[in-house]
Design a protein around this motif. Structure first.
Motif, short mmCIF file in Angstrom:
data_model
loop_
_atom_site.label_atom_id
_atom_site.label_comp_id
_atom_site.label_asym_id
_atom_site.label_seq_id
_atom_site.Cartn_x
_atom_site.Cartn_y
_atom_site.Cartn_z
N UNK A 132 0.83 -1.20 0.00
CA UNK A 132 0.00 0.00 0.00
C UNK A 132 0.86 1.25 0.00
N UNK A 133 0.42 2.24 -0.75
CA UNK A 133 1.11 3.52 -0.80
C UNK A 133 2.43 3.50 -1.53
N UNK A 134 2.61 2.49 -2.36
CA UNK A 134 3.91 2.38 -3.05
C UNK A 134 4.03 3.28 -4.28
N UNK A 135 3.02 4.13 -4.52
CA UNK A 135 3.10 5.05 -5.65
C UNK A 135 3.12 6.51 -5.22
N UNK A 187 7.17 8.13 -0.89
CA UNK A 187 7.67 6.75 -0.80
C UNK A 187 8.64 6.43 -1.94
N UNK A 188 8.29 6.87 -3.15
CA UNK A 188 9.15 6.59 -4.30
C UNK A 188 10.52 7.24 -4.15
N UNK A 189 10.55 8.45 -3.60
CA UNK A 189 11.82 9.12 -3.39
C UNK A 189 12.70 8.35 -2.40
N UNK A 190 12.08 7.87 -1.32
CA UNK A 190 12.84 7.11 -0.32
C UNK A 190 13.34 5.79 -0.91
N UNK A 191 12.47 5.14 -1.70
CA UNK A 191 12.89 3.87 -2.31
C UNK A 191 14.02 4.12 -3.31
#
Length: 504
Positions: free
Chosen positions: A71-74, A78-82
């Motif tokens: 959840x919330x992977x978009x 979150x994308x910046x941290x990944x």
């Protein structure tokens, strides 16, 4: 081209941005190895698959990869941290795997596409598996200039540890394969090799990629040099879109090569081909005689380049039988008298307007293609007595009397004139055939022999023309006789002589 073996300490990995395609996020990995760099795009799933293999086969800790989130992977945060976490993961893997550089890590980062060592190993493995089967079917193979550069550079460095550990990556597989090839094709990029064609439609099959970077890298094909000494049995060399001057060592090919073809290489002078691996190409007359000749070269095709002249280095091909110089910028020919064996010459699509005394240079020529030039007059071809085939289509010939210059060529059988203004006249075929006298039935005009109606018309036209010529000669002779019988006084014209009493 990168060389990880020499620049491992100058190799870095980063993820500068995320690219979204059809709602799927790809992490763009920037690989730098010395002065060479390239990018490769992977989604998180690819990272996970790589990590599973590294954990299972290379002893990498399982918790190194940032965990998957459902959840919330978009969300942008979150994308910046990944992105940052995946970049850190790659840097740690590079440190951990720096010495061994396992195959899965190499291919994940596309080292096998842009690095000398890993590209050569990839090719060696392919030839180890399929080389013998390939050679059993054909002794012809296509190389990108990148592959040839990698092979040439690999010859200069010691055997890498990764290669010694696995025999399928041994460089000897490449050397054995290359030593058996009889024909090679050199192109800017590998992706155009399966569809190479040898006709006038090559443009739509092979992109002209000479100055374009290869793939996602900053590697430019025109800057890559290579040698050909590994090809021990080579007979045919085909170069498409790559400068011949990039060849550093022809090796023994000058003694063995029988055919060379050079397309779209931006070549401006023959010396760039004849002396391709010589630093100095402006050799003097005495030096030229001492240079190595291409002794067995019988067929040469230098097509779609930028040749403006035929320079004297053409004499370094003394055994040439066929010479194709189509689609260049030639306005004349020169130095072809040194090619005593030349039988076929093609100069299609150049800028030739005149052919003065071509028999001096082309005395033994059998076939001549001059189509799509600017020729109007044919007197310069009148003494090419060994000519059998002559293509003059799509020029500027508008006077039927010009055909008389070639009508007496004793061996001429094939003549093409379509596309000239003269071909649009009434009874064009019959009028042309009439200029060949008793040989008219031996002539193929525009790829066809004449029919009986054309022959009948041609014979009538020939008889009328011969009769008119006889009448002109007789009249001229009478006028000359009259002038001799009644010599004119100074200032008296022939007309005055004929008007005198007793001169009629």
């Amino acid at each position: 081209m990168s060389n990880y073996q020499l620049h491992s300490s100058e190799t870095s990995l980063s993820i500068p941005r995320i690219i979204t395609v059809d709602s799927v996020n790809y992490y763009e990995i920037l690989v730098k190895c010395g002065q060479v760099m390239w990018t490769v795009n992977h989604r998180y799933r690819d990272f996970a698959e790589l990590h599973d293999r590294l954990v299972a086969e290379r002893g990498v800790s399982k918790d190194k990869l940032p965990p998957k989130k459902v959840l919330g992977n978009k969300s942008p945060t979150f994308l910046k941290k990944r992105q940052e976490a995946l970049e850190q993961y790659l840097k740690e893997m590079l440190i951990f795997l720096k010495v061994t550089m396992p195959r899965e890590f190499v291919e994940f980062l596309d080292f096998h596409r842009y690095d000398i060592i890993f590209m050569v190993q990839n090719l060696a493995n392919s030839l180890f598996l399929r080389g013998d089967a390939f050679l059993a079917k054909s002794k012809k193979y296509g190389f990108s200039v990148l592959e040839l550069h990698a092979i040439s550079e690999r010859l200069k460095i010691p055997c890498p540890a990764t290669e010694a550990a696995d025999s399928c990556y041994n460089f000897s597989h490449i050397l054995d394969f290359c030593a058996q090839l009889e024909t090679i094709i050199v192109l800017p990029t590998k992706n155009s090799l399966p569809t190479i064609m040898y006709d006038d439609d090559t443009d739509k099959y092979i992109p002209h990629a000479l100055h374009k970077p290869i793939g996602s890298s900053n590697i430019i094909p025109v800057q890559l040099r290579y040698e050909l000494s590994v090809f021990k049995a080579l007979r045919n060399l085909i170069i498409y879109g790559v400068p011949t001057e990039n060849i550093q060592n022809v090796g023994a090919l000058r003694e063995t090569l029988s055919r060379i073809e050079v397309y779209k290489s931006e070549t401006k002078q023959i010396c760039q081909i004849a002396l391709c691996d010589n630093v100095h190409k402006d050799a003097g007359e005495e030096e030229l005689d001492k240079l190595k000749q291409w002794k067995n070269l019988r067929h040469a095709v230098f097509k779609e380049n930028r040749l403006t002249t035929i320079d004297r280095t053409i004499r370094l091909f003394p055994a040439l039988k066929d010479l194709v110089l189509d689609k260049n910028q030639l306005e004349s020919i020169a130095h072809l008298s040194h090619l005593n064996n030349l039988q076929m010459l093609s100069l299609r699509c150049n800028r030739i307007a005149q052919c003065p005394n071509w028999h001096v240079q082309l005395g033994n020529l059998v076939s001549l293609n001059l189509s799509q030039n600017r020729i109007r007059l044919l007197e310069g071809l009148a003494r090419l007595y060994s000519l059998v085939s002559l293509d003059l289509s799509c020029n500027m010939i508008d006077d039927i009397n010009e055909i008389d210059h070639i009508g007496n060529l004793p061996l001429l059988e094939n003549l093409r004139l379509m596309g000239n203004p003269v071909a649009g006249g009434v009874d064009y075929r019959a009028r042309v055939l009439s200029r060949f006298g008793e040989r008219l039935q031996e002539i193929y005009l525009d790829n066809e022999k004449g029919n009986q109606a054309e022959y009948d018309t041609a014979l009538v036209l020939s008889a009328l023309r011969i009769s008119a010529q006889k009448s002109q000669r007789k009249l001229h002779s009478l006028l000359e006789d009259d002038s001799e019988e009644c010599p004119a006084t100074p200032g008296t014209s022939k007309a005055d002589v004929r008007s005198l009493p007793g001169t009629r």
